[in-house]
Motif scaffolding. Structure first.
Motif, PDB file in Angstrom:
ATOM      1  N   PRO A   1       0.849  -1.202   0.000  1.00  0.00           N
ATOM      2  CA  PRO A   1       0.000   0.000   0.000  1.00  0.00           C
ATOM      3  C   PRO A   1       0.884   1.252   0.000  1.00  0.00           C
ATOM      4  O   PRO A   1       1.877   1.296   0.727  1.00  0.00           O
ATOM      5  N   GLY A   2       0.524   2.239  -0.819  1.00  0.00           N
ATOM      6  CA  GLY A   2       1.377   3.430  -0.933  1.00  0.00           C
ATOM      7  C   GLY A   2       0.719   4.677  -0.367  1.00  0.00           C
ATOM      8  O   GLY A   2      -0.478   4.704  -0.104  1.00  0.00           O
ATOM      9  N   HIS A   3       1.544   5.698  -0.152  1.00  0.00           N
ATOM     10  CA  HIS A   3       1.037   6.999   0.308  1.00  0.00           C
ATOM     11  C   HIS A   3       0.972   7.962  -0.875  1.00  0.00           C
ATOM     12  O   HIS A   3       1.930   8.073  -1.621  1.00  0.00           O
ATOM     13  N   THR A   4      -0.153   8.625  -0.997  1.00  0.00           N
ATOM     14  CA  THR A   4      -0.298   9.575  -2.111  1.00  0.00           C
ATOM     15  C   THR A   4      -0.053  11.017  -1.663  1.00  0.00           C
ATOM     16  O   THR A   4       0.338  11.854  -2.460  1.00  0.00           O
ATOM     17  N   GLU A   5      -0.276  11.283  -0.363  1.00  0.00           N
ATOM     18  CA  GLU A   5      -0.058  12.663   0.103  1.00  0.00           C
ATOM     19  C   GLU A   5       1.460  12.907   0.198  1.00  0.00           C
ATOM     20  O   GLU A   5       2.229  11.994   0.528  1.00  0.00           O
ATOM     21  N   ASN A   6       1.837  14.120  -0.126  1.00  0.00           N
ATOM     22  CA  ASN A   6       3.263  14.498  -0.184  1.00  0.00           C
ATOM     23  C   ASN A   6       4.073  13.648  -1.143  1.00  0.00           C
ATOM     24  O   ASN A   6       5.290  13.565  -1.043  1.00  0.00           O
TER      25      ASN A   6
ATOM     26  N   LEU B   1       4.599  12.356  -7.316  1.00  0.00           N
ATOM     27  CA  LEU B   1       3.825  11.840  -8.461  1.00  0.00           C
ATOM     28  C   LEU B   1       2.408  12.402  -8.457  1.00  0.00           C
ATOM     29  O   LEU B   1       1.900  12.844  -9.493  1.00  0.00           O
ATOM     30  N   PHE B   2       1.795  12.393  -7.274  1.00  0.00           N
ATOM     31  CA  PHE B   2       0.406  12.837  -7.197  1.00  0.00           C
ATOM     32  C   PHE B   2       0.308  14.354  -7.119  1.00  0.00           C
ATOM     33  O   PHE B   2      -0.670  14.932  -7.595  1.00  0.00           O
ATOM     34  N   ILE B   3       1.333  14.968  -6.567  1.00  0.00           N
ATOM     35  CA  ILE B   3       1.351  16.443  -6.572  1.00  0.00           C
ATOM     36  C   ILE B   3       1.381  16.935  -8.028  1.00  0.00           C
ATOM     37  O   ILE B   3       0.624  17.816  -8.428  1.00  0.00           O
ATOM     38  N   TYR B   4       2.219  16.321  -8.848  1.00  0.00           N
ATOM     39  CA  TYR B   4       2.324  16.737 -10.256  1.00  0.00           C
ATOM     40  C   TYR B   4       1.048  16.390 -11.020  1.00  0.00           C
ATOM     41  O   TYR B   4       0.582  17.177 -11.842  1.00  0.00           O
ATOM     42  N   LEU B   5       0.499  15.191 -10.738  1.00  0.00           N
ATOM     43  CA  LEU B   5      -0.748  14.821 -11.440  1.00  0.00           C
ATOM     44  C   LEU B   5      -1.823  15.857 -11.142  1.00  0.00           C
ATOM     45  O   LEU B   5      -2.510  16.337 -12.047  1.00  0.00           O
TER      46      LEU B   5
ATOM     47  N   PHE C   1      -6.357   6.505  -9.792  1.00  0.00           N
ATOM     48  CA  PHE C   1      -4.945   6.154  -9.556  1.00  0.00           C
ATOM     49  C   PHE C   1      -4.629   6.183  -8.063  1.00  0.00           C
ATOM     50  O   PHE C   1      -3.977   5.292  -7.536  1.00  0.00           O
ATOM     51  N   GLU C   2      -5.116   7.238  -7.399  1.00  0.00           N
ATOM     52  CA  GLU C   2      -4.832   7.380  -5.953  1.00  0.00           C
ATOM     53  C   GLU C   2      -5.389   6.189  -5.182  1.00  0.00           C
ATOM     54  O   GLU C   2      -4.720   5.614  -4.325  1.00  0.00           O
ATOM     55  N   GLY C   3      -6.631   5.821  -5.511  1.00  0.00           N
ATOM     56  CA  GLY C   3      -7.266   4.686  -4.835  1.00  0.00           C
ATOM     57  C   GLY C   3      -6.445   3.417  -5.028  1.00  0.00           C
ATOM     58  O   GLY C   3      -6.136   2.702  -4.058  1.00  0.00           O
ATOM     59  N   ARG C   4      -6.051   3.156  -6.262  1.00  0.00           N
ATOM     60  CA  ARG C   4      -5.286   1.931  -6.546  1.00  0.00           C
ATOM     61  C   ARG C   4      -3.911   1.975  -5.886  1.00  0.00           C
ATOM     62  O   ARG C   4      -3.390   0.972  -5.413  1.00  0.00           O
ATOM     63  N   TYR C   5      -3.327   3.157  -5.844  1.00  0.00           N
ATOM     64  CA  TYR C   5      -1.978   3.304  -5.263  1.00  0.00           C
ATOM     65  C   TYR C   5      -2.015   2.984  -3.775  1.00  0.00           C
ATOM     66  O   TYR C   5      -1.166   2.273  -3.252  1.00  0.00           O
ATOM     67  N   ARG C   6      -3.047   3.516  -3.112  1.00  0.00           N
ATOM     68  CA  ARG C   6      -3.157   3.302  -1.660  1.00  0.00           C
ATOM     69  C   ARG C   6      -3.377   1.833  -1.329  1.00  0.00           C
ATOM     70  O   ARG C   6      -2.966   1.353  -0.290  1.00  0.00           O
ATOM     71  N   LEU C   7      -4.025   1.127  -2.255  1.00  0.00           N
ATOM     72  CA  LEU C   7      -4.302  -0.296  -2.012  1.00  0.00           C
ATOM     73  C   LEU C   7      -3.171  -1.210  -2.496  1.00  0.00           C
ATOM     74  O   LEU C   7      -3.244  -2.428  -2.352  1.00  0.00           O
ATOM     75  N   GLY C   8      -2.155  -0.616  -3.104  1.00  0.00           N
ATOM     76  CA  GLY C   8      -1.074  -1.438  -3.645  1.00  0.00           C
ATOM     77  C   GLY C   8      -1.489  -2.156  -4.916  1.00  0.00           C
ATOM     78  O   GLY C   8      -1.074  -3.278  -5.195  1.00  0.00           O
TER      79      GLY C   8
ATOM     80  N   VAL D   1      -1.390  -0.558  -8.022  1.00  0.00           N
ATOM     81  CA  VAL D   1      -0.740   0.014  -9.216  1.00  0.00           C
ATOM     82  C   VAL D   1       0.708   0.324  -8.840  1.00  0.00           C
ATOM     83  O   VAL D   1       0.996   0.796  -7.733  1.00  0.00           O
ATOM     84  N   GLY D   2       1.599   0.026  -9.760  1.00  0.00           N
ATOM     85  CA  GLY D   2       3.016   0.249  -9.488  1.00  0.00           C
ATOM     86  C   GLY D   2       3.426   1.678  -9.822  1.00  0.00           C
ATOM     87  O   GLY D   2       2.743   2.369 -10.581  1.00  0.00           O
ATOM     88  N   ASP D   3       4.546   2.108  -9.251  1.00  0.00           N
ATOM     89  CA  ASP D   3       5.082   3.440  -9.559  1.00  0.00           C
ATOM     90  C   ASP D   3       5.292   3.607 -11.058  1.00  0.00           C
ATOM     91  O   ASP D   3       5.045   4.673 -11.616  1.00  0.00           O
ATOM     92  N   ILE D   4       5.761   2.535 -11.697  1.00  0.00           N
ATOM     93  CA  ILE D   4       6.126   2.665 -13.114  1.00  0.00           C
ATOM     94  C   ILE D   4       4.918   3.027 -13.974  1.00  0.00           C
ATOM     95  O   ILE D   4       5.007   3.905 -14.837  1.00  0.00           O
ATOM     96  N   GLU D   5       3.783   2.388 -13.692  1.00  0.00           N
ATOM     97  CA  GLU D   5       2.588   2.697 -14.489  1.00  0.00           C
ATOM     98  C   GLU D   5       2.163   4.154 -14.281  1.00  0.00           C
ATOM     99  O   GLU D   5       1.846   4.864 -15.244  1.00  0.00           O
ATOM    100  N   VAL D   6       2.184   4.596 -13.022  1.00  0.00           N
ATOM    101  CA  VAL D   6       1.784   5.991 -12.754  1.00  0.00           C
ATOM    102  C   VAL D   6       2.786   6.949 -13.407  1.00  0.00           C
ATOM    103  O   VAL D   6       2.414   7.957 -14.006  1.00  0.00           O
TER     104      VAL D   6
END
Ligand code: ATP
Ligand code: MG
Length: 334
Positions: free
Chosen positions: A234-239, A242-246, A259-266, A268-273
């Motif tokens: 599971p990833g963090h989207t705040e700060n 990647l998400f700041i720029y998006l 994307f944020e939802g999938r990122y937090r749940l693990g 989606v990989g960094d590479i795809e985003v």
């Protein structure tokens, strides 16, 4: 028709414009140029204060800035671009304003403090650099600007400009407009290294004139969530840059949320985003690159825009200086 309020903003010709400049200030300048009488100052004298050993770099970057402005949509029919060194009245005004502020006040300026530390000056700060907030106040007050669209790092400069204006006005009578800052929705874009500010000097910028390959390469290297080891964590989207720029550059909020939802749940990989982000940035930058190519074919036109703008800008500051000399009683010969 009521008289338009005036904007003064500008940049130091120390390198190419980057995404931070765009979201922090350029975007506002483009959208405000109809509503306001806008002056954009290329601050070459200020750039020399910490680059006095490399004047060629400053000279070369003046054209670079011009091409950047024109290619993001600054319209020379609506905005006036001025080169600071060619308005010597600004230097004259700086000298008068030096009496309106103390060394202790300058020492408290957090942006300058930070820059002095970054540049490793310690005890050897050039006087010109230490006092650049006064010369910047002269730029803003000399143009009698009501509004200054800037990034967050510039807030202490606007505050000091206001203090200087107030002090001058109360000593000598109403002379200067008290300027207000205008911050954008993204007042400080972080660097691709996750550091707090994207900056020409920190080597962490995506430039408006980067090729699409360079953008892809920089995005692939971007700092993301340091706590995430595998794409399934599971990833963090705040700060997370990647998400700041998006959020700063993509209009499709639904796609970002997904994307944020999938990122937090693990899921989606960094590479795809990152690949999608590079695509979005390149779509944003492509028309800017094209416009720049057009202007590059007509450098004499670009130079004449700067020359004409500078003449007009100088006229405005000359008017202010007539008031200033009268106020401080140096108008000996009328
Ligand atoms: P330098 O390192 O030479 O100071 P810079 O990248 O800080 O360069 P400036 O020319 O000093 O650029 O700044 C021009 C304008 O862009 C200012 O209003 C500043 O606040 C804004 N700006 C610069 N970087 C950013 C950023 N990362 N985010 C938002 N605004 C920014
Ligand atoms: Mg700066």
């Amino acid at each position: 028709m009521s008289k338009k309020e005036r904007i003064l903003t500008g940049d130091r010709p120390t390198g190419p414009l980057h995404l931070g400049h765009y979201v922090g200030s350029l975007k506002n300048r483009v959208s405000l140029q109809d509503e306001y009488e806008q002056f954009i100052l290329i601050a070459d004298i200020q750039a020399l204060t910490d680059n006095y050993d490399n004047p060629q770099k400053i000279k070369d970057n003046i054209l670079e800035l011009m091409l950047g402005y024109l290619s993001v949509g600054i319209n020379p029919e609506k905005s006036t671009i001025v080169i600071q060194s060619q308005v010597p009245e600004l230097a004259e005004l700086t000298v008068y304003l030096m009496n309106m502020i103390t060394v202790a006040q300058l020492e408290r300026n957090p942006t300058v403090k930070n820059e002095i530390r970054q540049k490793g000056y310690r005890e050897n700060v050039p006087v010109g650099f230490f006092t650049y907030p006064i010369s910047q106040a002269a730029d803003i007050l000399g143009f009698q600007a009501n509004l200054v669209p800037v990034g967050e790092d510039q807030l202490p400069m606007i505050e000091q400009s206001r203090e200087i204006a107030r002090r001058f006005n109360s000593l000598y009578g109403q002379t200067f407009v008290e300027p207000k800052e205008m911050l954008s929705e993204v007042p400080r874009l972080c660097g691709i290294d996750g550091k707090e500010k994207m900056s020409k000097s920190l080597n962490n910028a995506i430039n408006l004139n980067d090729s699409s390959d360079a953008v892809l390469e920089k995005v692939m290297k971007m700092y993301t969530d340091p706590t995430r080891v595998r794409a399934t964590d599971p990833g963090h989207t705040e700060n997370n840059p990647l998400f700041i720029y998006l959020n700063a550059f993509h209009n499709d909020k639904k796609e970002i949320e997904e994307f944020e939802g999938r990122y937090r749940l693990g899921k989606v990989g960094d590479i795809e985003v990152k690949k999608r982000l590079a695509e979005i940035l390149n779509n944003f930058l492509e028309p800017i690159r094209q416009k720049k190519k057009e202007y590059e074919k007509n450098i004499p036109l670009v130079n004449s825009i700067l020359k004409k703008g500078t003449e007009k800008g100088r006229g405005v500051v000359q008017q202010t200086m007539r008031l200033v000399r009268k106020a401080v009683k140096t108008d000996y010969f009328g």
